[in-house]
Design a protein around this motif. Structure first.
Motif, PDB file in Angstrom:
ATOM      1  N   ARG A 239      23.833  96.006 -90.919  1.00 45.62           N
ATOM      2  CA  ARG A 239      23.774  97.476 -90.939  1.00 45.62           C
ATOM      3  C   ARG A 239      23.083  97.931 -89.658  1.00 45.62           C
ATOM      4  O   ARG A 239      22.551  97.136 -88.895  1.00 45.62           O
ATOM      5  CB  ARG A 239      22.994  97.981 -92.150  1.00 45.62           C
ATOM      6  N   HIS A 251      20.353  93.103 -92.988  1.00 43.56           N
ATOM      7  CA  HIS A 251      19.444  93.564 -94.040  1.00 43.56           C
ATOM      8  C   HIS A 251      19.364  92.493 -95.122  1.00 43.56           C
ATOM      9  O   HIS A 251      20.343  92.225 -95.810  1.00 43.56           O
ATOM     10  CB  HIS A 251      19.979  94.882 -94.624  1.00 43.56           C
ATOM     11  N   ASP A 255      18.177  97.931-101.056  1.00 44.76           N
ATOM     12  CA  ASP A 255      17.227  99.036-101.179  1.00 44.76           C
ATOM     13  C   ASP A 255      17.577  99.907-102.375  1.00 44.76           C
ATOM     14  O   ASP A 255      18.743 100.284-102.556  1.00 44.76           O
ATOM     15  CB  ASP A 255      17.241  99.898 -99.910  1.00 44.76           C
ATOM     16  N   HIS A 331      11.116 103.901-101.116  1.00 43.62           N
ATOM     17  CA  HIS A 331      12.179 103.079-101.700  1.00 43.62           C
ATOM     18  C   HIS A 331      11.645 101.696-102.013  1.00 43.62           C
ATOM     19  O   HIS A 331      10.548 101.334-101.589  1.00 43.62           O
ATOM     20  CB  HIS A 331      13.386 102.984-100.752  1.00 43.62           C
ATOM     21  N   HIS A 333      12.448  97.781-101.387  1.00 39.45           N
ATOM     22  CA  HIS A 333      13.276  96.732-100.782  1.00 39.45           C
ATOM     23  C   HIS A 333      13.154  95.508-101.673  1.00 39.45           C
ATOM     24  O   HIS A 333      12.067  94.997-101.897  1.00 39.45           O
ATOM     25  CB  HIS A 333      12.794  96.403 -99.358  1.00 39.45           C
TER      26      HIS A 333
HETATM   27 ZN   LIG Z   1      15.408  97.079 -97.363  1.00 37.08          ZN
END
Ligand SMILES: [Zn+2]
Length: 353
Positions: A239, A251, A255, A331, A333
């Motif tokens: 990404r 990544h 997320d 968020h 991860h």
């Molecule tokens: Zn992440």
């Protein structure tokens, strides 16, 4: 939608076929059970399918050879195993109802339409060679499961059929919304009452989820790390880096969005091996080691609720969502690794995504 309507039509057809006498009889049975059997809530023993015991009537009526299968299916999909037994009773009287084909074409132990089993995208009346093929089921999004891993999802195979029933119920609301889940199986209140009646007759005690945090969505072997509803904002793989803007960043996790108050939950049982602020970008970070050889990682949290060495159960709170470390907003991860910070793998299949 389509399949629900079809399913309803079929079940109404069946209901009329059986006749009203059967309905009256069932009502009496349920009433009798409520009066006689349904009082004791003792012995919450159980090794699978969540924490629910079997009643005396259940001991008498449920064929012994099916119980381990129901339990295994119940455990996998977080459904009471006695509920699966109730469906089996209502649908085909434990697989003894003739050749297990309804006049409307529903087939097998749990009376799935081939279209529901395979997924309605294929069209009407898929041939056996198609609806039994797990790859085709995956393609058309049906509920059939090849639980015995013989390469065929067979509605007449008790294990495949019981797992498919549990899969359907789980995806229709599960134990958290049982009335809706049963209604989804067959859109008729009398049907819901009938299945509920047998479920209660066969059970002693109340169902509690497989682990203390059950009820989160996701049908993989792990539970979701955040409560429902789950929103994924970035998947695993290449990404554009949200911080540097450079393309091609890999990544190494998934997320999930939420708020600072969102609890972060252990995806499965394990032992905490890391719980501290991480300078490498994960901020407040927890890593849990699991018995399957994998590690789950939870990053950017606002707070940490566990310490190293602590054993946690599925759904245990490990912290709160946050935006600590290299993060552009609140968020979670979430990552799955083969080691501590090394050898990441795609978490999607673990979560049933
Ligand atoms: Zn992440």
């Amino acid at each position: 939608m389509n399949d629900i309507v079809k399913k309803r039509l079929i079940k109404w057809g069946l209901g009329l076929g059986l006749g009203n006498i059967a309905l009256v009889l069932f009502s009496f049975l349920i009433l009798l059970a409520l009066l006689g059997n349904f009082v004791d809530g003792k012995n919450k023993n159980d090794s699978g399918g969540g924490d629910i015991g079997i009643s005396e009537l259940g001991e008498k009526e449920i064929p012994k050879e099916f119980i381990p299968v129901y339990k295994e299916a119940g455990k996998k999909y977080d459904i009471a195993w006695t509920l699966i037994a109730a469906f089996h009773k209502v649908e085909t009287n434990f697989g003894t109802a003739g050749n297990m084909v309804s006049s409307a074409g529903a087939i097998g132990h749990f009376q799935f339409l081939p279209e529901t089993w395979l997924g309605w995208g294929y069209g009407k009346a898929p041939p056996k060679s198609v609806y039994e093929d797990p790859a085709m089921i995956a393609r058309y999004g049906g509920y059939g499961v090849d639980a015995d891993n013989d390469g065929k999802a067979d509605p007449y195979n008790i294990k495949d059929a019981a797992f498919s029933c549990a899969n359907y119920v789980s995806k229709s609301g599960g134990m958290a919304d049982l009335q809706s889940a049963i209604f989804a199986y067959n859109h008729a209140q009398w049907y819901v009452d009938k299945v509920m009646g047998y479920y209660k007759m066969y059970s002693s005690g109340d169902y509690t989820p497989v682990e203390n945090g059950g009820g989160n969505s996701g049908n993989g072997k792990y539970k979701m790390p955040v409560p429902s509803p789950v929103t994924i904002t970035s998947g695993y793989g290449s990404r554009v880096d949200p911080i540097t803007g450079t393309a091609g960043e890999f990544h190494k996790g998934i997320d999930f969005s939420g708020s600072i108050a969102t609890p972060i939950l252990a995806v499965t049982n394990g032992t905490v091996v890391y719980s501290q602020f991480n300078n490498g970008g994960f901020g407040n970070c927890v890593i849990i080691q699991h018995s399957d050889g994998y590690y789950s990682l939870y990053g950017h949290m606002s707070s940490l609720n566990v310490s190293v060495g602590q054993s946690v159960k599925t759904g245990s709170k490990v912290g709160n969502m946050g935006t600590t470390g290299s993060s552009t907003g609140v968020h979670l991860h979430f990552g799955v690794y083969k080691g501590i910070f090394v050898n990441p793998v795609d978490p999607s299949p673990f979560l049933g995504l």
